[in-house]
Write a protein that holds these residues in place. Sequence first.
Motif, PDB file in Angstrom:
ATOM      1  N   ALA A  31       0.825  -1.209   0.000  1.00 17.04           N
ATOM      2  CA  ALA A  31       0.000   0.000   0.000  1.00 17.04           C
ATOM      3  C   ALA A  31       0.857   1.256   0.000  1.00 17.04           C
ATOM      4  CB  ALA A  31      -0.926  -0.010   1.221  1.00 17.04           C
ATOM      5  N   ALA A  32       2.047   1.150   0.587  1.00 18.94           N
ATOM      6  CA  ALA A  32       2.957   2.296   0.622  1.00 18.94           C
ATOM      7  C   ALA A  32       3.771   2.409  -0.666  1.00 18.94           C
ATOM      8  CB  ALA A  32       3.904   2.167   1.813  1.00 18.94           C
ATOM      9  N   GLY A  33       3.586   1.460  -1.589  1.00 21.62           N
ATOM     10  CA  GLY A  33       4.299   1.498  -2.865  1.00 21.62           C
ATOM     11  C   GLY A  33       5.763   1.152  -2.757  1.00 21.62           C
ATOM     12  N   LEU A  34       6.129   0.315  -1.779  1.00 18.36           N
ATOM     13  CA  LEU A  34       7.526  -0.063  -1.572  1.00 18.36           C
ATOM     14  C   LEU A  34       7.756  -1.519  -1.964  1.00 18.36           C
ATOM     15  CD1 LEU A  34       8.191   1.510   1.955  1.00 18.36           C
ATOM     16  CD2 LEU A  34       8.967   2.386  -0.264  1.00 18.36           C
ATOM     17  N   SER A  35       8.884  -1.786  -2.566  1.00 18.78           N
ATOM     18  CA  SER A  35       9.292  -3.160  -2.816  1.00 18.78           C
ATOM     19  C   SER A  35       9.901  -3.738  -1.550  1.00 18.78           C
ATOM     20  CB  SER A  35      10.320  -3.231  -3.946  1.00 18.78           C
ATOM     21  OG  SER A  35      11.551  -2.657  -3.504  1.00 18.78           O
ATOM     22  N   GLN A  36      10.100  -5.040  -1.538  1.00 16.04           N
ATOM     23  CA  GLN A  36      10.774  -5.654  -0.386  1.00 16.04           C
ATOM     24  C   GLN A  36      12.188  -5.110  -0.239  1.00 16.04           C
ATOM     25  OE1 GLN A  36      10.463  -9.909  -0.989  1.00 16.04           O
ATOM     26  NE2 GLN A  36       8.561 -10.040   0.175  1.00 16.04           N
ATOM     27  N   THR A  37      12.856  -4.909  -1.348  1.00 16.65           N
ATOM     28  CA  THR A  37      14.219  -4.375  -1.303  1.00 16.65           C
ATOM     29  C   THR A  37      14.234  -2.983  -0.695  1.00 16.65           C
ATOM     30  OG1 THR A  37      14.871  -5.680  -3.230  1.00 16.65           O
ATOM     31  CG2 THR A  37      16.239  -3.764  -2.684  1.00 16.65           C
ATOM     32  N   GLU A  38      13.281  -2.162  -1.070  1.00 15.77           N
ATOM     33  CA  GLU A  38      13.226  -0.792  -0.555  1.00 15.77           C
ATOM     34  C   GLU A  38      12.901  -0.759   0.938  1.00 15.77           C
ATOM     35  OE1 GLU A  38      11.788   1.398  -4.703  1.00 15.77           O
ATOM     36  OE2 GLU A  38      10.306   0.520  -3.334  1.00 15.77           O
ATOM     37  N   LEU A  39      11.937  -1.569   1.355  1.00 14.21           N
ATOM     38  CA  LEU A  39      11.608  -1.591   2.777  1.00 14.21           C
ATOM     39  C   LEU A  39      12.743  -2.212   3.578  1.00 14.21           C
ATOM     40  CD1 LEU A  39       9.688  -1.041   5.095  1.00 14.21           C
ATOM     41  CD2 LEU A  39       8.586  -3.242   4.649  1.00 14.21           C
ATOM     42  N   ALA A  40      13.370  -3.248   3.035  1.00 11.21           N
ATOM     43  CA  ALA A  40      14.492  -3.876   3.734  1.00 11.21           C
ATOM     44  C   ALA A  40      15.600  -2.861   3.998  1.00 11.21           C
ATOM     45  CB  ALA A  40      15.029  -5.052   2.918  1.00 11.21           C
ATOM     46  N   ARG A  41      15.838  -1.985   3.048  1.00 14.47           N
ATOM     47  CA  ARG A  41      16.863  -0.962   3.236  1.00 14.47           C
ATOM     48  C   ARG A  41      16.467  -0.016   4.378  1.00 14.47           C
ATOM     49  NH1 ARG A  41      16.502   1.273  -1.419  1.00 14.47           N
ATOM     50  NH2 ARG A  41      17.799  -0.299  -2.424  1.00 14.47           N
ATOM     51  N   LEU A  42      15.193   0.308   4.475  1.00 17.38           N
ATOM     52  CA  LEU A  42      14.728   1.244   5.501  1.00 17.38           C
ATOM     53  C   LEU A  42      14.765   0.629   6.899  1.00 17.38           C
ATOM     54  CD1 LEU A  42      11.659   2.812   3.634  1.00 17.38           C
ATOM     55  CD2 LEU A  42      13.867   3.913   4.115  1.00 17.38           C
ATOM     56  N   VAL A  43      14.592  -0.682   6.986  1.00 12.58           N
ATOM     57  CA  VAL A  43      14.559  -1.328   8.311  1.00 12.58           C
ATOM     58  C   VAL A  43      15.860  -2.085   8.607  1.00 12.58           C
ATOM     59  CG1 VAL A  43      12.049  -1.502   8.262  1.00 12.58           C
ATOM     60  CG2 VAL A  43      13.410  -3.430   7.450  1.00 12.58           C
ATOM     61  N   HIS A  44      16.866  -1.882   7.754  1.00 12.90           N
ATOM     62  CA  HIS A  44      18.222  -2.391   8.000  1.00 12.90           C
ATOM     63  C   HIS A  44      18.279  -3.928   8.073  1.00 12.90           C
ATOM     64  CE1 HIS A  44      18.800   1.815   8.780  1.00 12.90           C
ATOM     65  NE2 HIS A  44      18.148   1.771   9.921  1.00 12.90           N
ATOM     66  N   CYS A  45      17.690  -4.576   7.088  1.00 14.37           N
ATOM     67  CA  CYS A  45      17.800  -6.039   7.018  1.00 14.37           C
ATOM     68  C   CYS A  45      17.932  -6.453   5.560  1.00 14.37           C
ATOM     69  CB  CYS A  45      16.594  -6.720   7.676  1.00 14.37           C
ATOM     70  SG  CYS A  45      15.097  -6.767   6.665  1.00 14.37           S
ATOM     71  N   ALA A  46      18.277  -7.700   5.329  1.00 10.68           N
ATOM     72  CA  ALA A  46      18.402  -8.215   3.973  1.00 10.68           C
ATOM     73  C   ALA A  46      17.014  -8.420   3.361  1.00 10.68           C
ATOM     74  CB  ALA A  46      19.167  -9.534   3.979  1.00 10.68           C
ATOM     75  N   PRO A  47      16.862  -8.170   2.065  1.00 10.12           N
ATOM     76  CA  PRO A  47      15.562  -8.424   1.424  1.00 10.12           C
ATOM     77  C   PRO A  47      15.086  -9.860   1.601  1.00 10.12           C
ATOM     78  CG  PRO A  47      16.967  -7.133  -0.018  1.00 10.12           C
ATOM     79  CD  PRO A  47      17.830  -7.557   1.138  1.00 10.12           C
ATOM     80  N   SER A  48      16.024 -10.815   1.614  1.00 11.54           N
ATOM     81  CA  SER A  48      15.634 -12.224   1.780  1.00 11.54           C
ATOM     82  C   SER A  48      15.017 -12.459   3.151  1.00 11.54           C
ATOM     83  CB  SER A  48      16.845 -13.128   1.592  1.00 11.54           C
ATOM     84  OG  SER A  48      17.875 -12.804   2.523  1.00 11.54           O
ATOM     85  N   LEU A  49      15.541 -11.770   4.184  1.00  6.92           N
ATOM     86  CA  LEU A  49      14.969 -11.912   5.520  1.00  6.92           C
ATOM     87  C   LEU A  49      13.580 -11.294   5.572  1.00  6.92           C
ATOM     88  CD1 LEU A  49      15.035 -12.631   8.504  1.00  6.92           C
ATOM     89  CD2 LEU A  49      16.282 -10.491   8.930  1.00  6.92           C
ATOM     90  N   LEU A  50      13.420 -10.116   4.972  1.00  5.24           N
ATOM     91  CA  LEU A  50      12.099  -9.477   4.953  1.00  5.24           C
ATOM     92  C   LEU A  50      11.091 -10.364   4.242  1.00  5.24           C
ATOM     93  CD1 LEU A  50      10.454  -6.938   5.662  1.00  5.24           C
ATOM     94  CD2 LEU A  50      11.002  -6.083   3.381  1.00  5.24           C
ATOM     95  N   SER A  51      11.512 -11.003   3.146  1.00  6.74           N
ATOM     96  CA  SER A  51      10.622 -11.909   2.421  1.00  6.74           C
ATOM     97  C   SER A  51      10.175 -13.066   3.312  1.00  6.74           C
ATOM     98  CB  SER A  51      11.334 -12.446   1.174  1.00  6.74           C
ATOM     99  OG  SER A  51      10.500 -13.354   0.477  1.00  6.74           O
ATOM    100  N   LYS A  52      11.103 -13.609   4.083  1.00  8.71           N
ATOM    101  CA  LYS A  52      10.761 -14.718   4.977  1.00  8.71           C
ATOM    102  C   LYS A  52       9.843 -14.259   6.115  1.00  8.71           C
ATOM    103  CE  LYS A  52      14.681 -17.794   4.115  1.00  8.71           C
ATOM    104  NZ  LYS A  52      15.146 -17.148   2.884  1.00  8.71           N
TER     105      LYS A  52
END
Length: 277
Positions: A31-52
Amino acid sequence: MTTEHHVEPAPDPTSSTLAFFGSELRLRREAAGLSQTELARLVHCAPSLLSKIESAKRVPKEDMAELCDCALGTDGFFGRLWPVMIRNAYPAWFRPFVDLEQQAVAIRSFEMQFVPGLLQTEEYARAILAGGRPDSVKLEELVVARMHRQRVLSRDDPPRLWVILDETAIRRRIGGAAVMRAQLARLLEAAQIPRIVVQVVPFDVRNHPVLTGAFWTFSFDEGPDVVHMDSFYEGQLRAEPEVVAATHHAYDLLRALALSPEASADLIASAIKDLSP
């Protein structure tokens, strides 16, 4: 919005609180228009971890939940949901135990086999909980939940904690020698805290008063004490005056037969040396 390299399938949000957390995170990220990669960068984690995390295959840390609120403007939603998720990681029968633990002003513990959860290291806890053979996600939920319980000892008004261990608990090599050395070192550190007492009942005690299993007693500012007794399948809470009185008597006997706190620390230090390579 950038292209996702790999997106885990969405979980059923009704299957668990962890799945609800993950599905809500995915919905609000999109809803915020963010990809997993973009949000992962904002919350300081790897995109793969955010996906999990979004697919309920990993448990988020509390600070990550708070960072998600900041990044997504969700007004503390994930921060408030995180402790609910952790509480629901416990078996239903164990949740009243956790509630009592948080409310108590004094806690007395006797353990036959293990160092009690409030004083466990993360790796020791993981080794114990893995013995129940949960799946990897549930195991990590349980480990995070157990570590979260320990915050009761670092709050502004921590309970007094008295721990009596059978010597078996400091000799059994849970998780291997390295894990056990770290656990015993943690036990010695805890024993230096004024509000915590640690004693060990040595092997050479002949008339052991409690060989039937572990138990905990909780005392409060108001109201009667409550006893928790362990068993193979699940523990039970008892508050009948005669049960509480019998438990206090057994604990008094254990304290009398146990080594002094100083001698107990010496025995624990000796056990650490026995684990040296």
